[in-house]
Design a protein around this motif. Structure first.
Motif, short mmCIF file in Angstrom:
data_model
loop_
_atom_site.label_atom_id
_atom_site.label_comp_id
_atom_site.label_asym_id
_atom_site.label_seq_id
_atom_site.Cartn_x
_atom_site.Cartn_y
_atom_site.Cartn_z
N LEU A 1 39.21 29.14 32.16
CA LEU A 1 38.59 29.32 33.47
C LEU A 1 39.61 29.16 34.61
O LEU A 1 39.72 30.04 35.46
CB LEU A 1 37.41 28.35 33.61
N PRO A 2 40.40 28.07 34.62
CA PRO A 2 41.39 27.95 35.71
C PRO A 2 42.39 29.10 35.72
O PRO A 2 42.71 29.63 36.79
CB PRO A 2 42.09 26.63 35.40
N ILE A 3 42.86 29.50 34.54
CA ILE A 3 43.89 30.55 34.52
C ILE A 3 43.28 31.88 34.97
O ILE A 3 43.92 32.67 35.66
CB ILE A 3 44.54 30.64 33.12
N ILE B 1 40.76 32.24 37.13
CA ILE B 1 40.59 32.17 38.59
C ILE B 1 41.92 32.48 39.25
O ILE B 1 42.01 33.24 40.22
CB ILE B 1 40.07 30.78 39.01
N TRP B 2 42.98 31.91 38.67
CA TRP B 2 44.31 32.08 39.25
C TRP B 2 44.75 33.55 39.20
O TRP B 2 45.25 34.09 40.18
CB TRP B 2 45.28 31.18 38.49
#
Lengths: 268, 288
Positions: free
Chosen positions: A146-148, A150-151
């Protein structure tokens, strides 16, 4: 300078050397997967064979492992991408209290090693009743996917001119409708790249996959682990590994032009 | 400028919910466990910061910490420049770009638990493609008894596994440079080095920062790939931080393993904080 005249040739050689280096272990793997390594009545050790690939097909455990892996990766992508798009949009276009800290927290979760959270995640997921299921792994892998995502998506969204948003708002579109009707078609290559990265990080992950599947729902990596024993048929192990790379390789080949188009890497 | 609006929270809410479930809640649980002696999960005794004192005070922790730092340092100094170099070498012609990228990315698709097996069979002195050649280059057949050789294998293995990620990220950033920049530089008679230094490298800053962050943290906490090569040996000289933690978890030492997890997460937070500082610095540099 004389050196620069030979630069293109030098570049080609460096690239070739790197590709050879990248392929060497894979060539080794493929060779072993086609040879007999355990003495069998029908074939001599060292002779060429297709039997390893046949036994993947005939082994119900291995077959279901492939199905499980594909299932959890697809579920993961279906959770990650729709959740990441609005978040990436917010980080790219809006300023809200604590946005920088939130992004920092997301990055911190991306780089948290799974082994740190294995125990509580196992307990939590047991309580929720999603251990030994592909859904559990898919959800756990959101921790880093999820973080990657979004990035990556944020970079694509930031590349879309801001005037597009404003024109749409003047025409009376709401933000969600604008994202759906205008933004998504614009960032379609970005969604493909994101889905590919999710696939890549999720398909090969082992720590969560191991603790969350003790009896059932084993993915390929764990099915391979189960093949190691007193007398390991290493050629079968290599055959399964080779086969496990095929879906990724197909996807990679289909994605190659998206990857080569390049993407702007974003920031808050 | 971005419009200031709290609606932003609505858009990030789903992501916050999911990451709370799989990240924050487990983390709080770990913090809670780290203050207890736990035999079974229903019977626990408060021990305060005893586990922390034990870990911080132990030479073993600092030795592992040092080894992990050294490993990350090696990995970064090799992977980052190599990744940039390879990205610069990728041909400009359309057809080949995709194929090259696809081939380069193949190592990223191998299941992590199989990577040590691949390298062990490659180095096998009887059947391995490399293993049969290496003795002529002075590589000992009993390399697993030697610290230096085990380290070399681990580092080469990690370079093999992850340089591709750096290549893909760098290449994607390089393609966003407008052709006009190169043309202008060519007219000014810039050398390839000057082009790299003043046009290409500045475009790579952000992506390199991210690549360094990902590669630093993942190599610092290397677990699945490192252990099977030589079981942390010879003589514990390749026992990294995450290997220590893995051992405690396998031994069901809930309290100490939780305390260790919290310490590791503190390292993660510090690194993430330094990353965001560096990013802020880059942003300001670009604006001025």
């Amino acid at each position: 300078m004389v050196v620069y005249r030979y630069l293109p040739a030098l570049k080609g050689m460096v690239l070739l050397a790197f590709i050879l280096f990248a392929c060497l272990p894979l060539v080794q793997m493929t060779i072993i997967s086609f040879t007999v390594t355990l003495p069998k009545p029908s074939a001599e050790v060292g002779s060429l064979t297709l039997s390893n690939y046949a036994s993947i097909w005939n082994n119900p455990n291995l077959r279901s492992a492939f199905v499980n892996s594909i299932a959890y990766v697809l579920i993961n992508i279906c959770i990650t991408v729709p959740v990441a798009i609005p978040a990436a949009y917010a980080f790219s276009r809006m300023s809200f209290s604590g946005d920088k800290h939130l992004f920092l927290a997301f990055i911190a979760f991306r780089i948290t090693p799974p082994v740190v959270l294995t125990l509580p995640i196992f307990q939590l997921f047991s309580a929720l009743g999603i251990v030994n299921s592909v859904f559990g792994i898919a959800l756990a892998h959101c921790l880093f996917n999820l973080p990657i995502s979004i990035w990556i998506l944020q970079g694509f969204i930031s590349a879309v001119p801001k005037e597009m948003d404003e024109t749409a708002f003047l025409d009376g579109y709401s933000r969600p409708r604008f994202i759906w009707k205008f933004l998504l078609p614009q960032i379609a290559p970005g969604i493909a790249v994101t889905a590919f990265f999710c696939f890549m990080f999720s398909w090969v992950e082992v720590v969560f996959a191991r603790i969350l599947t003790t009896t059932n729902g084993k993915p390929i990596s764990m099915a391979i682990n189960a093949l190691f024993g007193f007398q390991t048929d290493i050629s079968l192990v290599m055959a399964v590994t080779t086969a496990s790379m095929i879906p990724g390789a197909v996807l990679l080949f289909a994605m190659r032009n998206h990857l080569s188009l390049g993407f702007r890497v974003g920031r808050v | 400028m971005k419009g200031r609006t709290e609606i932003g929270w609505l858009f990030v809410a789903p992501a916050v919910v999911i990451l709370s479930l799989v990240g924050l809640v487990p983390l709080i649980t770990v913090v809670n466990y780290s203050f207890f002696e736990i035999f079974i999960l229903d019977a626990r005794f408060w021990v305060g910061t005893e586990w922390y004192a034990d870990i911080i005070g132990s030479g073993r922790f600092w030795a592992s910490f040092g080894r992990s730092t050294l490993f990350s340092a090696f990995v970064l100094t090799l992977q980052i420049p190599l990744g940039i170099a390879i990205a610069l070498c990728i041909p400009k012609r359309k057809v080949w770009v995709g194929i090259t990228l696809a081939v380069v990315a193949l190592p990223l698709l191998v299941p992590w638990n199989m990577i040590p097996s691949l390298w062990l069979s490659l180095l096998n002195s009887e059947t391995g493609l490399l293993g049969r050649m290496l003795p002529y280059l002075g590589w000992p057949s009993e390399w697993q008894l030697s610290t230096r050789h085990t380290w070399a294998v681990l580092i080469v293995m990690d370079v093999w596994h992850w340089t591709s990620l750096v290549v893909i990220l760098c290449y994607s950033a390089l393609t966003t440079i407008p052709v006009a920049y190169y043309q202008a530089a060519a007219i000014d008679g810039a050398s390839p080095w000057q082009m790299f230094r003043h046009i290409q490298l500045p475009k790579l800053h952000h992506v390199l920062l991210m690549a360094i962050l990902l590669r630093f943290m993942d190599s610092f906490m290397i677990y699945t790939e490192a252990f099977p090569i030589n079981a942390g040996g010879p003589d514990g000289t390749t026992t990294f931080l995450a290997v220590d933690l893995g051992e405690e978890i396998k031994a069901f030492n809930y309290g100490p393993s939780a305390a260790r997890s919290v310490i590791y997460f503190m390292i993660v937070l510090t690194v993430a904080w330094m990353f965001s500082k560096a990013q802020g610095k880059l942003d300001r540099g670009e604006r001025s």
